[in-house]
Design an enzyme around this catalytic site. Structure first.
Site, PDB file in Angstrom:
ATOM      1  N   ARG A 150      38.865  50.433  46.786  1.00  0.00           N
ATOM      2  CA  ARG A 150      39.781  50.646  47.903  1.00  0.00           C
ATOM      3  C   ARG A 150      39.705  52.113  48.318  1.00  0.00           C
ATOM      4  O   ARG A 150      39.391  52.990  47.513  1.00  0.00           O
ATOM      5  CB  ARG A 150      41.214  50.293  47.510  1.00  0.00           C
ATOM      6  N   LYS A 184      45.918  48.766  41.953  1.00  0.00           N
ATOM      7  CA  LYS A 184      47.340  48.447  42.132  1.00  0.00           C
ATOM      8  C   LYS A 184      47.994  48.187  40.783  1.00  0.00           C
ATOM      9  O   LYS A 184      47.398  47.567  39.909  1.00  0.00           O
ATOM     10  CB  LYS A 184      47.487  47.221  43.036  1.00  0.00           C
ATOM     11  N   HIS A 221      37.899  48.603  54.608  1.00  0.00           N
ATOM     12  CA  HIS A 221      38.173  47.516  53.668  1.00  0.00           C
ATOM     13  C   HIS A 221      37.132  46.406  53.780  1.00  0.00           C
ATOM     14  O   HIS A 221      36.952  45.619  52.838  1.00  0.00           O
ATOM     15  CB  HIS A 221      39.570  46.950  53.910  1.00  0.00           C
ATOM     16  N   ARG A 248      34.645  46.438  51.047  1.00  0.00           N
ATOM     17  CA  ARG A 248      35.113  45.741  49.839  1.00  0.00           C
ATOM     18  C   ARG A 248      34.869  44.246  49.967  1.00  0.00           C
ATOM     19  O   ARG A 248      34.423  43.595  49.014  1.00  0.00           O
ATOM     20  CB  ARG A 248      36.595  46.058  49.635  1.00  0.00           C
ATOM     21  N   HIS A 301      41.690  42.087  41.086  1.00  0.00           N
ATOM     22  CA  HIS A 301      42.695  41.126  41.536  1.00  0.00           C
ATOM     23  C   HIS A 301      43.492  40.605  40.346  1.00  0.00           C
ATOM     24  O   HIS A 301      42.920  40.242  39.317  1.00  0.00           O
ATOM     25  CB  HIS A 301      42.038  39.940  42.249  1.00  0.00           C
ATOM     26  N   TYR A 327      36.787  34.385  48.881  1.00  0.00           N
ATOM     27  CA  TYR A 327      35.393  34.772  49.114  1.00  0.00           C
ATOM     28  C   TYR A 327      34.436  33.619  48.856  1.00  0.00           C
ATOM     29  O   TYR A 327      33.295  33.662  49.323  1.00  0.00           O
ATOM     30  CB  TYR A 327      35.025  35.970  48.229  1.00  0.00           C
TER      31      TYR A 327
END
Length: 395
Positions: free
Chosen positions: A246, A270, A341, A344, A367, A376
Protein backbone atom coordinates in the site's frame (compact mmCIF):
# COMPACT_ATOMS: atom_id res chain seq x y z
CA UNK A 1 -62.54 92.82 17.70
CA UNK A 2 -60.27 90.67 15.66
CA UNK A 3 -58.29 89.70 18.70
CA UNK A 4 -61.48 88.70 20.58
CA UNK A 5 -62.65 86.49 17.71
CA UNK A 6 -59.23 84.80 17.55
CA UNK A 7 -59.32 84.26 21.31
CA UNK A 8 -62.78 82.70 21.07
CA UNK A 9 -61.67 80.45 18.20
CA UNK A 10 -58.75 79.32 20.29
CA UNK A 11 -61.01 78.57 23.23
CA UNK A 12 -63.30 76.56 20.95
CA UNK A 13 -60.37 74.48 19.70
CA UNK A 14 -58.91 73.84 23.14
CA UNK A 15 -61.19 70.91 24.08
CA UNK A 16 -60.39 69.21 20.77
CA UNK A 17 -56.66 69.71 21.44
CA UNK A 18 -56.92 68.21 24.90
CA UNK A 19 -59.02 65.35 23.53
CA UNK A 20 -56.35 64.55 20.93
CA UNK A 21 -53.74 64.63 23.65
CA UNK A 22 -55.72 62.12 25.69
CA UNK A 23 -56.01 59.82 22.67
CA UNK A 24 -52.28 59.98 22.03
CA UNK A 25 -51.67 59.20 25.70
CA UNK A 26 -53.90 56.15 25.46
CA UNK A 27 -52.13 55.01 22.31
CA UNK A 28 -48.75 55.50 24.00
CA UNK A 29 -49.94 53.55 27.01
CA UNK A 30 -51.23 50.76 24.80
CA UNK A 31 -47.98 50.73 22.82
CA UNK A 32 -45.94 50.59 26.03
CA UNK A 33 -48.03 47.67 27.26
CA UNK A 34 -47.55 45.87 23.91
CA UNK A 35 -43.81 46.52 24.04
CA UNK A 36 -43.71 45.31 27.61
CA UNK A 37 -45.52 42.13 26.63
CA UNK A 38 -43.22 41.69 23.64
CA UNK A 39 -40.14 42.26 25.77
CA UNK A 40 -41.43 39.84 28.37
CA UNK A 41 -42.10 37.26 25.66
CA UNK A 42 -38.67 37.91 24.13
CA UNK A 43 -37.00 37.54 27.52
CA UNK A 44 -38.77 34.21 28.05
CA UNK A 45 -37.75 33.05 24.56
CA UNK A 46 -34.18 34.17 25.17
CA UNK A 47 -34.18 32.41 28.53
CA UNK A 48 -35.40 29.20 26.87
CA UNK A 49 -32.83 29.59 24.11
CA UNK A 50 -30.06 30.19 26.62
CA UNK A 51 -31.18 27.16 28.59
CA UNK A 52 -31.24 25.09 25.41
CA UNK A 53 -27.84 26.45 24.32
CA UNK A 54 -26.34 25.70 27.73
CA UNK A 55 -27.74 22.19 27.57
CA UNK A 56 -26.30 21.68 24.07
CA UNK A 57 -22.93 23.06 25.15
CA UNK A 58 -22.91 20.73 28.15
CA UNK A 59 -23.73 17.72 25.95
CA UNK A 60 -21.17 18.82 23.39
CA UNK A 61 -18.36 19.00 25.94
CA UNK A 62 -19.25 15.63 27.45
CA UNK A 63 -19.59 13.92 24.07
CA UNK A 64 -16.35 15.37 22.70
CA UNK A 65 -14.52 14.38 25.87
CA UNK A 66 -15.62 10.74 25.43
CA UNK A 67 -14.52 10.73 21.80
CA UNK A 68 -11.13 12.19 22.70
CA UNK A 69 -10.64 9.51 25.35
CA UNK A 70 -11.55 6.80 22.86
CA UNK A 71 -9.11 8.06 20.22
CA UNK A 72 -6.34 8.35 22.84
CA UNK A 73 -7.07 4.80 23.98
CA UNK A 74 -6.91 3.46 20.42
CA UNK A 75 -3.70 5.38 19.77
CA UNK A 76 -2.05 3.83 22.83
CA UNK A 77 -3.08 0.35 21.70
CA UNK A 78 -1.17 0.91 18.45
CA UNK A 79 -3.47 -1.27 16.36
CA UNK A 80 -4.44 1.38 13.82
CA UNK A 81 -2.58 3.72 11.53
CA UNK A 82 -2.70 7.49 11.91
CA UNK A 83 -4.90 7.71 8.83
CA UNK A 84 -7.40 5.25 10.33
CA UNK A 85 -7.47 7.14 13.62
CA UNK A 86 -8.11 10.42 11.80
CA UNK A 87 -10.95 8.73 9.93
CA UNK A 88 -12.46 7.42 13.18
CA UNK A 89 -12.21 10.84 14.81
CA UNK A 90 -13.89 12.48 11.81
CA UNK A 91 -16.76 9.95 11.75
CA UNK A 92 -17.35 10.24 15.49
CA UNK A 93 -17.30 14.04 15.29
CA UNK A 94 -20.11 13.89 12.73
CA UNK A 95 -22.16 11.67 15.02
CA UNK A 96 -21.40 13.86 18.05
CA UNK A 97 -22.61 16.94 16.14
CA UNK A 98 -25.84 15.10 15.36
CA UNK A 99 -26.26 14.18 19.03
CA UNK A 100 -25.45 17.73 20.18
CA UNK A 101 -28.15 19.18 17.94
CA UNK A 102 -30.67 16.98 19.75
CA UNK A 103 -29.07 17.47 23.20
CA UNK A 104 -28.36 13.74 23.47
CA UNK A 105 -25.77 12.13 25.65
CA UNK A 106 -23.72 10.12 23.17
CA UNK A 107 -23.36 7.29 25.70
CA UNK A 108 -27.13 6.91 26.12
CA UNK A 109 -28.50 6.89 22.58
CA UNK A 110 -30.75 4.13 21.26
CA UNK A 111 -30.52 2.12 18.07
CA UNK A 112 -33.26 4.34 16.65
CA UNK A 113 -31.06 7.39 17.23
CA UNK A 114 -28.14 5.74 15.43
CA UNK A 115 -30.46 4.71 12.62
CA UNK A 116 -31.73 8.32 12.35
CA UNK A 117 -28.13 9.49 12.00
CA UNK A 118 -27.41 6.97 9.25
CA UNK A 119 -30.66 7.94 7.51
CA UNK A 120 -29.59 11.58 7.56
CA UNK A 121 -26.23 10.68 6.03
CA UNK A 122 -28.06 8.67 3.36
CA UNK A 123 -30.17 11.71 2.51
CA UNK A 124 -26.93 13.68 2.22
CA UNK A 125 -25.98 11.35 -0.61
CA UNK A 126 -23.19 9.28 0.92
CA UNK A 127 -22.47 5.86 -0.54
CA UNK A 128 -23.17 2.48 1.05
CA UNK A 129 -19.44 2.02 1.54
CA UNK A 130 -19.31 5.23 3.60
CA UNK A 131 -22.33 4.14 5.65
CA UNK A 132 -20.60 0.83 6.36
CA UNK A 133 -17.50 2.67 7.51
CA UNK A 134 -19.57 4.96 9.78
CA UNK A 135 -21.37 1.99 11.31
CA UNK A 136 -18.09 0.15 11.80
CA UNK A 137 -16.63 3.19 13.56
CA UNK A 138 -19.66 3.48 15.84
CA UNK A 139 -19.50 -0.23 16.67
CA UNK A 140 -15.90 0.10 17.78
CA UNK A 141 -16.72 3.19 19.83
CA UNK A 142 -19.69 1.64 21.63
CA UNK A 143 -17.85 -1.60 22.26
CA UNK A 144 -15.24 0.50 24.06
CA UNK A 145 -17.94 2.43 25.97
CA UNK A 146 -19.47 -0.85 27.13
CA UNK A 147 -16.06 -2.17 28.21
CA UNK A 148 -15.54 1.06 30.17
CA UNK A 149 -18.96 0.62 31.84
CA UNK A 150 -20.12 3.96 30.42
CA UNK A 151 -22.83 2.43 28.24
CA UNK A 152 -25.35 -0.14 29.43
CA UNK A 153 -26.38 -1.40 25.99
CA UNK A 154 -24.61 -1.20 22.66
CA UNK A 155 -27.08 0.55 20.28
CA UNK A 156 -25.30 -0.77 17.18
CA UNK A 157 -25.66 -4.50 17.91
CA UNK A 158 -28.95 -4.99 16.06
CA UNK A 159 -28.12 -2.70 13.13
CA UNK A 160 -27.24 -4.28 9.79
CA UNK A 161 -24.79 -2.73 7.39
CA UNK A 162 -26.07 -2.02 3.87
CA UNK A 163 -24.87 -4.34 1.15
CA UNK A 164 -22.13 -3.03 -1.07
CA UNK A 165 -21.98 -3.85 -4.75
CA UNK A 166 -18.72 -5.69 -5.38
CA UNK A 167 -16.75 -4.34 -8.31
CA UNK A 168 -13.85 -6.18 -9.88
CA UNK A 169 -10.55 -4.43 -9.11
CA UNK A 170 -8.99 -2.48 -11.95
CA UNK A 171 -5.68 -3.95 -13.10
CA UNK A 172 -3.05 -3.00 -15.64
CA UNK A 173 -2.35 -5.07 -18.71
CA UNK A 174 1.18 -6.29 -19.18
CA UNK A 175 1.83 -3.87 -22.04
CA UNK A 176 0.58 -0.94 -19.93
CA UNK A 177 2.67 -2.05 -16.99
CA UNK A 178 5.79 -2.30 -19.14
CA UNK A 179 5.24 1.21 -20.50
CA UNK A 180 4.64 2.55 -17.01
CA UNK A 181 7.78 1.04 -15.49
CA UNK A 182 10.04 1.61 -18.48
CA UNK A 183 8.76 5.15 -18.93
CA UNK A 184 10.22 6.20 -15.57
CA UNK A 185 13.52 4.45 -16.17
CA UNK A 186 16.78 6.11 -17.15
CA UNK A 187 18.55 2.77 -16.99
CA UNK A 188 18.35 2.25 -20.75
CA UNK A 189 21.09 4.83 -21.28
CA UNK A 190 24.58 3.50 -21.82
CA UNK A 191 25.84 5.82 -19.11
CA UNK A 192 23.78 3.97 -16.52
CA UNK A 193 26.21 1.07 -16.59
CA UNK A 194 28.88 3.32 -15.09
CA UNK A 195 26.82 3.60 -11.92
CA UNK A 196 27.04 -0.09 -11.14
CA UNK A 197 29.68 -0.80 -8.57
CA UNK A 198 31.38 -4.16 -8.33
CA UNK A 199 28.69 -5.18 -5.85
CA UNK A 200 26.04 -4.54 -8.48
CA UNK A 201 27.97 -6.53 -11.04
CA UNK A 202 28.12 -9.43 -8.61
CA UNK A 203 24.37 -9.14 -7.94
CA UNK A 204 23.60 -9.20 -11.65
CA UNK A 205 25.43 -12.51 -11.92
CA UNK A 206 23.17 -14.09 -9.36
CA UNK A 207 25.04 -13.34 -6.13
CA UNK A 208 23.25 -11.26 -3.54
CA UNK A 209 23.92 -7.93 -1.90
CA UNK A 210 24.64 -7.77 1.84
CA UNK A 211 21.64 -7.66 4.16
CA UNK A 212 19.99 -6.12 6.00
CA UNK A 213 20.58 -3.00 3.94
CA UNK A 214 22.89 -0.59 5.75
CA UNK A 215 22.83 3.15 5.19
CA UNK A 216 24.39 3.12 1.71
CA UNK A 217 27.91 4.45 1.19
CA UNK A 218 28.03 7.32 -1.30
CA UNK A 219 29.12 6.10 -4.70
CA UNK A 220 31.86 7.82 -6.65
CA UNK A 221 29.48 8.08 -9.58
CA UNK A 222 26.65 10.48 -8.77
CA UNK A 223 23.65 11.19 -10.92
CA UNK A 224 22.45 14.75 -11.40
CA UNK A 225 19.53 15.61 -9.14
CA UNK A 226 16.89 15.26 -11.87
CA UNK A 227 18.12 11.81 -12.83
CA UNK A 228 18.25 10.83 -9.17
CA UNK A 229 14.58 11.73 -8.89
CA UNK A 230 13.77 9.66 -11.97
CA UNK A 231 15.59 6.66 -10.57
CA UNK A 232 13.83 7.06 -7.22
CA UNK A 233 10.47 7.13 -9.00
CA UNK A 234 11.39 4.05 -11.04
CA UNK A 235 12.44 2.18 -7.91
CA UNK A 236 9.24 3.31 -6.19
CA UNK A 237 6.95 1.96 -8.92
CA UNK A 238 8.99 -1.21 -9.35
CA UNK A 239 8.79 -1.87 -5.61
CA UNK A 240 5.01 -1.30 -5.51
CA UNK A 241 4.43 -3.83 -8.26
CA UNK A 242 6.98 -6.30 -6.85
CA UNK A 243 5.30 -6.71 -3.46
CA UNK A 244 1.80 -5.20 -3.70
CA UNK A 245 2.49 -2.71 -0.91
CA UNK A 246 0.00 0.00 0.00
CA UNK A 247 1.17 3.58 -0.54
CA UNK A 248 1.09 4.19 3.22
CA UNK A 249 3.49 1.26 3.65
CA UNK A 250 5.75 2.52 0.86
CA UNK A 251 5.80 6.03 2.29
CA UNK A 252 7.11 4.92 5.70
CA UNK A 253 9.32 2.07 4.46
CA UNK A 254 12.62 1.97 6.37
CA UNK A 255 16.00 0.61 5.34
CA UNK A 256 15.87 -1.88 8.20
CA UNK A 257 12.80 -3.50 6.62
CA UNK A 258 14.69 -4.47 3.46
CA UNK A 259 16.76 -7.63 3.28
CA UNK A 260 18.32 -7.77 -0.17
CA UNK A 261 20.42 -10.84 0.62
CA UNK A 262 17.33 -12.92 1.32
CA UNK A 263 15.31 -10.93 -1.23
CA UNK A 264 12.35 -9.91 0.88
CA UNK A 265 10.77 -6.91 2.55
CA UNK A 266 9.09 -6.82 5.93
CA UNK A 267 5.89 -4.77 5.88
CA UNK A 268 3.49 -3.61 8.60
CA UNK A 269 -0.04 -3.15 7.31
CA UNK A 270 -3.47 -2.50 8.77
CA UNK A 271 -3.78 -3.30 12.44
CA UNK A 272 0.03 -3.15 12.66
CA UNK A 273 0.18 -6.70 11.29
CA UNK A 274 3.55 -7.83 10.02
CA UNK A 275 4.02 -9.72 6.77
CA UNK A 276 7.04 -10.77 4.74
CA UNK A 277 6.92 -10.47 0.95
CA UNK A 278 9.60 -11.78 -1.44
CA UNK A 279 11.16 -9.43 -4.01
CA UNK A 280 12.09 -10.47 -7.55
CA UNK A 281 15.46 -9.91 -9.21
CA UNK A 282 14.50 -6.85 -11.25
CA UNK A 283 13.23 -5.05 -8.17
CA UNK A 284 16.39 -5.97 -6.23
CA UNK A 285 18.64 -4.53 -8.93
CA UNK A 286 16.69 -1.28 -9.27
CA UNK A 287 16.59 -0.85 -5.48
CA UNK A 288 20.36 -1.43 -5.23
CA UNK A 289 21.04 1.11 -7.93
CA UNK A 290 18.72 3.69 -6.32
CA UNK A 291 20.12 3.17 -2.81
CA UNK A 292 23.73 3.44 -3.94
CA UNK A 293 23.72 6.16 -6.57
CA UNK A 294 20.47 8.19 -6.35
CA UNK A 295 19.44 8.27 -2.70
CA UNK A 296 22.69 9.94 -1.51
CA UNK A 297 22.20 12.63 -4.17
CA UNK A 298 18.70 13.35 -2.87
CA UNK A 299 19.72 13.35 0.79
CA UNK A 300 22.94 15.34 0.29
CA UNK A 301 24.06 16.02 3.87
CA UNK A 302 20.88 14.77 5.51
CA UNK A 303 20.42 11.42 7.23
CA UNK A 304 17.16 9.48 7.19
CA UNK A 305 16.11 5.91 8.02
CA UNK A 306 13.58 5.82 5.18
CA UNK A 307 14.06 4.15 1.81
CA UNK A 308 12.21 6.64 -0.39
CA UNK A 309 13.24 10.16 0.59
CA UNK A 310 12.98 13.80 -0.43
CA UNK A 311 15.68 16.46 -0.62
CA UNK A 312 14.77 17.65 2.89
CA UNK A 313 15.66 14.25 4.34
CA UNK A 314 12.09 13.27 5.17
CA UNK A 315 10.18 10.28 3.87
CA UNK A 316 8.14 10.69 0.72
CA UNK A 317 4.49 11.40 1.51
CA UNK A 318 1.46 9.51 0.22
CA UNK A 319 0.35 12.60 -1.72
CA UNK A 320 3.76 12.77 -3.39
CA UNK A 321 3.46 9.11 -4.35
CA UNK A 322 0.05 9.80 -5.92
CA UNK A 323 1.47 12.74 -7.87
CA UNK A 324 4.45 10.69 -9.08
CA UNK A 325 2.14 7.90 -10.16
CA UNK A 326 -0.28 10.24 -11.96
CA UNK A 327 2.58 11.87 -13.84
CA UNK A 328 4.06 8.50 -14.78
CA UNK A 329 0.66 7.28 -15.99
CA UNK A 330 0.29 10.33 -18.24
CA UNK A 331 3.80 9.94 -19.65
CA UNK A 332 3.22 6.25 -20.35
CA UNK A 333 -0.12 6.86 -22.07
CA UNK A 334 -1.95 4.57 -19.64
CA UNK A 335 -5.61 5.05 -18.68
CA UNK A 336 -6.11 8.29 -16.77
CA UNK A 337 -8.17 6.77 -13.95
CA UNK A 338 -5.41 4.36 -12.93
CA UNK A 339 -4.43 4.76 -9.27
CA UNK A 340 -1.44 3.60 -7.19
CA UNK A 341 -3.68 0.97 -5.58
CA UNK A 342 -4.15 -0.59 -9.01
CA UNK A 343 -0.52 -1.72 -8.79
CA UNK A 344 -1.53 -3.77 -5.75
CA UNK A 345 -4.49 -5.22 -7.66
CA UNK A 346 -2.25 -6.03 -10.61
CA UNK A 347 0.30 -7.71 -8.32
CA UNK A 348 -2.37 -10.02 -6.85
CA UNK A 349 -4.03 -10.77 -10.17
CA UNK A 350 -0.75 -11.60 -11.91
CA UNK A 351 0.24 -13.95 -9.09
CA UNK A 352 -3.02 -15.89 -9.38
CA UNK A 353 -2.79 -16.01 -13.16
CA UNK A 354 0.74 -17.33 -12.78
CA UNK A 355 -0.45 -20.23 -10.60
CA UNK A 356 -0.02 -18.91 -7.04
CA UNK A 357 -2.45 -20.32 -4.50
CA UNK A 358 -5.02 -18.05 -2.89
CA UNK A 359 -3.68 -18.50 0.64
CA UNK A 360 -0.19 -17.34 -0.35
CA UNK A 361 -1.59 -14.28 -2.10
CA UNK A 362 -3.63 -13.50 1.02
CA UNK A 363 -0.47 -13.61 3.14
CA UNK A 364 1.45 -11.34 0.78
CA UNK A 365 -1.37 -8.81 0.60
CA UNK A 366 -1.90 -8.85 4.36
CA UNK A 367 -5.64 -9.52 4.14
CA UNK A 368 -7.23 -10.57 7.41
CA UNK A 369 -9.94 -12.56 5.63
CA UNK A 370 -9.56 -14.92 2.70
CA UNK A 371 -12.87 -13.65 1.31
CA UNK A 372 -11.22 -10.29 0.63
CA UNK A 373 -8.60 -11.98 -1.52
CA UNK A 374 -11.13 -14.15 -3.35
CA UNK A 375 -12.27 -11.22 -5.50
CA UNK A 376 -9.04 -11.62 -7.48
CA UNK A 377 -10.06 -15.14 -8.45
CA UNK A 378 -12.78 -13.58 -10.61
CA UNK A 379 -10.11 -11.70 -12.51
CA UNK A 380 -8.13 -14.91 -12.92
CA UNK A 381 -11.24 -16.69 -14.20
CA UNK A 382 -11.77 -13.93 -16.76
CA UNK A 383 -8.22 -14.57 -17.94
CA UNK A 384 -8.93 -18.29 -18.24
CA UNK A 385 -12.05 -17.59 -20.28
CA UNK A 386 -10.06 -15.36 -22.61
CA UNK A 387 -7.41 -18.07 -23.03
CA UNK A 388 -10.07 -20.67 -23.79
CA UNK A 389 -11.82 -18.38 -26.24
CA UNK A 390 -8.57 -17.81 -28.08
CA UNK A 391 -7.29 -21.41 -28.03
CA UNK A 392 -10.44 -23.55 -28.34
CA UNK A 393 -11.33 -24.68 -31.89
CA UNK A 394 -14.90 -23.54 -31.37
CA UNK A 395 -14.01 -20.55 -29.24
Amino acid sequence: MASNSEHNATRLKTPERFGATDMRAEERSSTEETCADACSSTEETCADACSSTEEQNSCSKANNALIDRYIINQTKRGLYSKASLRSYASDLSLFARFCNQNSWDIACVSRFDVRAFLAQRTSDGVSHATLNRLLSTLRGFYAWLCDEKRCALDPTLSLRAPKIARHLPHTLKHQQLDRLLDGTSTMNNAASSDLFTSAHAVASEGMLAPAPVPVPKPSTARRPYKEALELRNRALLEFMYACGARISEVSLLKLSQLDLRERYVRLWGKGNKERIVPLHDTCIKVLEMYLDSARPVLLQQHHAPYVFVTASGSHISTDQIRNIFARSVRNAGVQEHTTPHDMRHTFASDLLEGGADLRSVQEMLGHASLSTTQIYTHLSFEHLKAVQHKAHPRG
